[in-house]
Motif scaffolding. Structure first.
Motif, short mmCIF file in Angstrom:
data_model
loop_
_atom_site.label_atom_id
_atom_site.label_comp_id
_atom_site.label_asym_id
_atom_site.label_seq_id
_atom_site.Cartn_x
_atom_site.Cartn_y
_atom_site.Cartn_z
N ALA A 448 -8.87 0.91 -6.10
CA ALA A 448 -8.65 -0.19 -5.05
C ALA A 448 -7.39 -0.90 -4.98
O ALA A 448 -6.97 -1.48 -3.77
CB ALA A 448 -9.85 -1.43 -5.47
N ARG A 450 -4.63 0.27 -4.74
CA ARG A 450 -3.88 1.03 -3.67
C ARG A 450 -4.17 0.43 -2.27
O ARG A 450 -3.34 0.06 -1.54
CB ARG A 450 -4.31 2.70 -3.59
CG ARG A 450 -3.50 3.22 -4.78
CD ARG A 450 -4.43 4.47 -5.23
NE ARG A 450 -4.54 5.37 -4.05
CZ ARG A 450 -3.63 6.40 -3.66
NH1 ARG A 450 -2.75 6.79 -4.38
NH2 ARG A 450 -3.92 7.24 -2.71
N THR A 451 -5.44 0.01 -2.09
CA THR A 451 -5.90 -0.64 -0.64
C THR A 451 -5.20 -1.84 -0.55
O THR A 451 -4.62 -2.23 0.57
CB THR A 451 -7.51 -0.56 -0.85
OG1 THR A 451 -8.02 0.70 -1.07
CG2 THR A 451 -7.88 -1.24 0.46
N ILE A 452 -5.11 -2.65 -1.80
CA ILE A 452 -4.51 -3.99 -1.63
C ILE A 452 -3.10 -3.68 -1.33
O ILE A 452 -2.53 -4.45 -0.41
CB ILE A 452 -4.49 -4.68 -2.97
CG1 ILE A 452 -6.21 -4.92 -3.25
CG2 ILE A 452 -3.90 -6.09 -2.99
CD1 ILE A 452 -6.37 -5.48 -4.42
N ASP A 454 -1.75 -1.32 0.46
CA ASP A 454 -1.75 -0.83 1.93
C ASP A 454 -1.65 -2.25 2.79
O ASP A 454 -1.31 -2.21 3.75
CB ASP A 454 -2.91 -0.27 2.04
CG ASP A 454 -2.58 1.40 1.51
OD1 ASP A 454 -1.46 1.63 1.29
OD2 ASP A 454 -3.63 2.02 1.54
N ARG A 455 -2.29 -3.25 2.37
CA ARG A 455 -2.35 -4.52 3.20
C ARG A 455 -1.14 -5.09 3.18
O ARG A 455 -0.82 -6.22 3.94
CB ARG A 455 -3.48 -5.30 2.73
CG ARG A 455 -4.76 -4.85 2.86
CD ARG A 455 -5.86 -5.86 3.19
NE ARG A 455 -5.97 -6.80 2.03
CZ ARG A 455 -6.73 -6.80 0.88
NH1 ARG A 455 -7.71 -5.74 0.99
NH2 ARG A 455 -6.70 -7.75 0.06
N THR A 496 -7.10 7.21 5.36
CA THR A 496 -6.98 6.44 4.30
C THR A 496 -7.73 5.13 4.57
O THR A 496 -7.45 4.65 5.42
CB THR A 496 -5.27 6.21 3.78
OG1 THR A 496 -5.49 5.26 2.56
CG2 THR A 496 -4.79 5.24 4.74
N HIS A 497 -8.68 4.80 3.71
CA HIS A 497 -9.55 3.79 3.96
C HIS A 497 -10.05 3.30 2.70
O HIS A 497 -10.28 3.79 1.71
CB HIS A 497 -10.82 4.52 4.64
CG HIS A 497 -11.78 3.68 5.20
ND1 HIS A 497 -12.81 2.95 4.39
CD2 HIS A 497 -11.92 3.11 6.54
CE1 HIS A 497 -13.73 2.15 5.17
NE2 HIS A 497 -12.92 2.22 6.49
N PRO A 498 -10.19 1.80 2.59
CA PRO A 498 -10.74 1.25 1.63
C PRO A 498 -12.04 1.64 1.13
O PRO A 498 -12.12 1.39 -0.44
CB PRO A 498 -10.55 -0.40 1.86
CG PRO A 498 -10.59 -0.31 3.47
CD PRO A 498 -10.01 0.97 3.79
#
Length: 791
Positions: A448, A450-452, A454-455, A496-498
Motif C-alpha cells: 500500500a 506504493r499507492t500512497i 502514487d498520490r 495501477t489501482h490502490p
C-alpha cells in the motif's frame, strides 16, 4: 497541513517523570543498578513517542499510564528490601491474580469491541489481569522454589593439621516434590488463559515455568522435556484452535493469502523493508498501515521510522537490560531474590523476543506486547513493577550476597545465552528483511505504500509512438490519480489501482514509470532518504500507433479475439488489440464484476491468448517445402524455428508455450512474429512494445530489444510463399486458417497477412484471431486494416 504538537506534551511529561524517578532512586537506593532505569526510561520514551505519532488520542492515555507507573515505582522504593512480604504471602498473591483473570471469563470485555475479552473495566478504563498474573506467577515460583531448594551450609572450622581445608556440606530435596505442586498451579493458570484464548500469554507462561524450574533444579533435561511439551502443546493448539492454526499457517507461508489471514505479518515485513538501513525518519513512512501498530506491531513501526540502525539500537538496549538483570540475579543475597530477579529478567527478555520474532516472521505471532514500548497500561505498569523489584534486589550491599556454587551458575548463564541468541537471531532476520529482501517486498503490487507514493509523486505516462497519451497521471501533489485517455487498450496497457493492484504494461514497466529505473542511483537514494519516496516517474513511449490502434478497435467492434500488427523487420508492434476490453477509469464501480465476467475482458488475448494453430500453420509448412504428410520431427523443427515453442521476449506478460508432444497452440503475437518471416526475408524478428524512456539526463533513450533476430526460413522460400499468397491488386499477401477448441466446441478463425517482398515501405505483418467461425469477417477486417496501414 496542521503541525502536530501533542507529542511534545508527552515528551515533556516523560522528561519530568523520568527526572523525578532518577532523583528518587538515587536518593533512596544509591547502590541499585545504574543501568536498569535509564534503559527502561529510553524504551518507554521511545514507545510513548511512537504511540503519539500513530494515535494521538491513545498517546494521551499512554502518557497517563506512564504517570501512574512512575508514581507506583517511586512509592515502591519504600518497600522493605528483603521483600519478605512477597515470599510469605505467595499463595495469596497468586490466588488473587488467578481470581482476577478468571473474572474475565464472566465479566471480560474488549476495548476494541471485538476479539478476545481479556480486560476488566468500564467507563473508558480497562485493565488486563493476565499482565500482572505473569509477575505474580514469577513471585510465587521464586518463593516456592527457594523454600525447597538445595540448602548449602558453609562451615569455617579451625584449621587442623589433619584437615586444613574448608568443609562444605549440603542437603538435597528430591525433584518431584519440587515440581508437582508448582506444576499444578501453573497448569491451573494455563487453563484459564486457554479458555480465554490468550494463547500468547499461555505460551509465555510455559516458558517462564521452564526457565524458573531449570534455574532452581539445574537439570538440563527440564529444557528438553519442556521443549517437547511446548511442541506437543503447539500441535494440539493447531488442531483445536482456529486462531493458532491461522497464525501458524501465516507464519509458514504468508504469501499464500497476503491480503487475508496473513495481512498483518506481510504488512509488518513491508514496514521493515520500507525502513531499510537508515529508516524513513521520525514521523515519516506509513507504519499505520500495519494493523495494531501501536501494540502488537510497534516494533515494525519503529523499524520503518528508524531502519535497521534504529532497531539495532533497540536490540542493544534489550540485550544490555538482559545482562544487567541477570547480573543482579547473580549478586542477589539469597535464593529467593536470585530466582526472582532471574525470572523477572527472563520474562522481559522472552516476551521481547517473542513479539519481535513474530513481527519479523522468525516465530509465529503470539500477540504479546513489547515490554516498556507497546501501548497498553496493564503492560506498561507490569513492566515498571518488574523494574521496581529488580532495583530493590540490586540495591542490596554486595557483601551480603550469598556465594553461588559453581554448578548453580551454569543455568543462569545458559538462560542468558539463549535469550541473547534470540535477540541476535532477531537482529539478523531484521537485516534480511530490511536489506536483502527489502527491494522485492517494496516492489510487490499489494504494498500500500506504493499507492500512497502514487498520490504524492507523479507516475510516468504511457505514450504512443507519436507521443499521444494512453495512460497518464493527473492532479497535484497529494491527489495525483491515474487517468486512461484510451481505455480500449486496457488489456494490454493495464492499470495501477490502490485496490486491484497492477496489470499489463503498468506492472511490467512499473520500475520506469515509478522512477526507480532510468533515474540516477544518487537521485533515487537521495529522494528515498529525504522523502521516503521515489523520484518522479519517467514517461515511456510505446511502439503503438494510436491512429491505427483506434481503427482496429472500431473494426473489431463487439467480436472476441485479438489483432497484432507489427513491423516485420524491426518487430515494433503497431497495433495490439484484445476484445472484449474494459474501461480502467471505471474500476472502482466495475472491478468486482470484471473477474467474474465469462467473456474474460481482463485477459490480454493478443499476448496471453492460447489458441490452437490448426490449418493456419499450413502456410509455414509450404514455405519450408514440407508437404501435409511431412514427418512429425520436421514439423517440430520448423515450429521451433518459428518460435512456437518459445515465449516471446517482450516487456509484457505473455502466455505459456505449447509442449512439443501436444497439439500446437500459439498466441496471436507468436503467430504474427511467424507471419513476419514471410514478409521479412525469412527472418524472425524480436518483438518490441516499449520503445523509449524519457530520462532526466539524456532525454529520450531507446530501449534495447530483448533478443536478436533469427533466420527461420530461407529468403527465397519466404518470397515465393508471399507471391503465392498475394491478394490480387494489393501489395500484400493473406492466408486463412482455422483451429478448433474441442473442449469448448469453438472454432478459432485465423487471418494472416503481410506486405510483399517488393513493397518499398516498412514491411508489415498482421494476424487476426477471431473466436468464431467467420472467415468472411476475418478477411474483411484484416484487409481493411492492411489497407489502412500501407497508406
Amino acid at each position: 497541513m496542521d503541525y502536530r504538537w501533542g507529542h511534545w506534551l508527552g515528551f515533556a511529561v516523560w522528561v519530568l517523570l523520568i527526572t523525578i524517578a532518577f532523583y528518587q532512586v538515587r536518593r533512596r537506593m544509591p547502590d541499585s543498578d545504574p543501568y536498569l532505569l535509564p534503559i527502561a526510561a529510553l524504551l518507554s520514551g521511545w514507545g510513548l513517542l511512537t504511540v503519539w505519532r500513530l494515535e494521538p488520542s491513545l498517546g494521551i492515555r499512554q502518557t497517563l499510564w506512564l504517570l501512574v507507573s512512575i508514581a507506583i515505582l517511586i512509592l515502591g522504593l519504600r518497600l522493605p528490601a528483603d521483600l519478605r512480604f512477597l515470599r510469605r504471602y505467595k499463595y495469596l498473591w497468586l490466588t488473587s491474580g488467578l481470581l482476577l483473570t478468571a473474572l474475565t471469563l464472566a465479566f471480560g470485555t474488549n476495548p476494541l469491541g471485538g476479539g478476545p475479552r481479556l480486560w476488566l473495566g468500564c467507563c473508558g478504563f480497562y485493565f488486563q489481569p493476565s499482565e500482572p498474573l505473569k509477575l505474580l506467577l514469577i513471585i510465587y515460583l521464586a518463593a516456592y522454589f527457594a523454600d525447597r531448594l538445595h540448602v548449602y551450609t558453609f562451615e569455617q572450622p579451625a584449621l587442623s593439621e589433619a584437615k586444613g581445608s574448608n568443609v562444605k556440606t549440603f542437603k538435597r530435596t528430591t525433584f518431584l516434590p519440587l515440581v508437582i505442586p508448582s506444576l499444578v498451579v501453573t497448569v491451573l493458570a494455563l487453563l484459564i488463559l486457554v479458555v480465554q484464548r490468550d494463547l500468547g500469554t499461555a505460551s509465555l507462561f510455559i516458558f517462564l515455568y521452564t526457565v524458573m524450574l531449570f534455574l532452581a533444579s539445574g537439570r538440563k533435561r527440564v529444557l528438553l522435556i519442556s521443549l517437547i511439551g511446548l511442541g506437543l502443546a503447539g500441535l494440539a493448539g493447531y488442531f483445536l484452535f482456529d486462531v493458532v492454526r491461522l497464525r501458524v499457517d501465516a507464519w509458514l507461508n504468508p504469501w499464500l493469502d497476503p491480503s487475508g489471514r496473513s495481512y498483518q505479518i506481510v504488512q509488518s515485513l513491508m514496514a521493515v523493508a520500507n525502513g531499510g538501513i537508515g529508516g524513513r525518519g521520525p514521523g515519516m513512512g506509513s507504519p499505520g498501515l500495519v494493523p495494531i501498530s501501536i501494540s502488537d506491531f510497534i516494533f515494525s513501526a519503529i523499524s520503518e521510522e528508524t531502519g535497521l540502525l534504529g532497531t539495532i539500537g533497540l536490540f542493544a538496549l534489550l540485550g544490555l537490560f538482559l545482562t544487567r538483570g541477570m547480573s543482579v540475579a547473580l549478586r542477589a543475597p539469597d535464593n529467593f531474590h536470585r530466582i526472582l530477579a532471574a525470572g523477572l529478567t527472563a520474562y522481559l527478555g522472552a516476551q521481547s523476543v517473542l513479539i519481535i520474532g513474530g513481527n519479523l516472521r522468525l516465530l509465529p505471532l503470539t500477540g504479546v506486547t513489547l515490554p516498556f514500548v507497546s501501548y497498553g497500561g496493564s503492560s506498561l505498569l507490569t513492566s515498571y513493577l518488574a523494574l521496581l523489584l529488580l532495583l530493590i534486589i540490586s540495591s542490596q550491599p554486595e557483601e551480603e550476597a550469598a556465594p553461588l556454587p559453581h554448578h548453580s551458575l551454569s543455568p543462569y548463564l545458559i538462560v542468558t545465552g539463549l535469550l541473547g541468541l534470540g535477540l541476535i537471531a532477531a537482529a539478523l532476520v531484521n537485516g534480511w528483511w530490511a536489506v536483502w529482501r527489502g527491494p522485492d517486498l517494496l516492489a510487490r503490487t499489494d504494498n500500500a505504500r506504493r499507492t500512497i507514493s502514487d498520490r504524492y509523486v507523479p507516475r510516468g505516462g504511457l505514450l504512443d509512438r507519436n507521443a499521444k497519451p494512453i495512460n497518464i497521471t493527473q492532479g497535484r501533489s497529494g491527489s495525483y490519480a491515474r487517468f486512461y485517455p484510451y481505455p480500449d487498450l486496457a488489456p494490454i496497457t493495464g492499470y495501477t489501482h490502490p485496490v486491484y493492484g497492477q496489470a499489463g504494461l503498468e506492472a511490467s514497466l512499473d520500475p520506469y514509470l515509478r522512477g526507480l529505473q532510468g533515474n540516477s542511483a544518487s537521485r533515487i537514494w537521495l529522494d528515498h532518504l529525504l522523502y521516503g519516496q521515489p523520484p518522479p516517474g519517467l514517461d515511456m513511449r510505446l511502439t503503438i500507433d494510436l491512429d491505427l490502434q483506434r481503427r482496429a478497435d472500431v473494426l473489431f467492434g463487439d467480436h472476441a479475439g485479438a489483432i497484432v500488427l507489427l513491423n516485420a523487420e524491426s518487430g515494433e508492434i503497431l497495433v495490439m488489440a484484445s476484445h472484449p476490453t474494459f474501461n480502467q477509469n471505471k474500476l472502482d464501480e466495475e472491478g468486482p464484476s470484471l473477474a467474474q465476467d465469462p467473456r474474460a475482458p481482463l485477459l490480454d488475448r493478443a499476448a496471453q491468448g492460447f489458441y490452437p494453430a490448426g490449418t493456419a500453420a499450413t502456410s509455414f509448412s509450404l514455405a519450408a517445402g514440407l508437404s501435409e504428410n511431412a514427418p512429425r520431427n520436421e514439423l517440430v523443427q520448423l515450429y521451433d524455428a518459428l518460435g512456437f515453442y518459445t515465449a516471446p521476449a517482450l516487456r509484457l506478460p505473455v502466455s505459456a508455450v505449447s509442449a512439443i508432444s501436444e497439439e500446437l497452440r500459439v498466441s496471436p503475437l507468436q503467430m504474427a512474429l511467424a507471419a513476419a518471416t514471410i514478409s521479412n526475408k525469412g527472418i524472425l524478428p524480436v518483438p518490441r512494445l516499449a520503445l523509449a524512456i524519457n530520462t532526466p539526463q539524456q532525454g529520450w533513450v531507446i530501449l534495447p530489444a530483448l533478443g536478436a533476430p533469427l533466420q527461420a526460413l530461407s529468403a527465397q522460400s519466404a518470397a515465393s510463399t508471399a507471391e503465392a499468397l498475394m491478394v490480387k491488386g494489393q501489395p500484400f499477401w493473406q492466408a486463412i486458417g482455422k483451429g478448433v477448441e474441442i473442449q469448448e466446441n469453438k472454432t478459432i478463425t485465423w487471418y494472416l497477412a503481410g506486405t510483399l517482398p517488393q513493397w518499398q515501405g516498412a514491411p508489415l505483418a498482421l494476424v487476426v484471431a477471431l473466436e468464431e467461425d467467420n472467415s468472411n469477417f476475418a478477411t474483411y477486417l484484416g484487409q481493411a486494416l492492411m489497407k489502412e496501414a500501407i497508406k
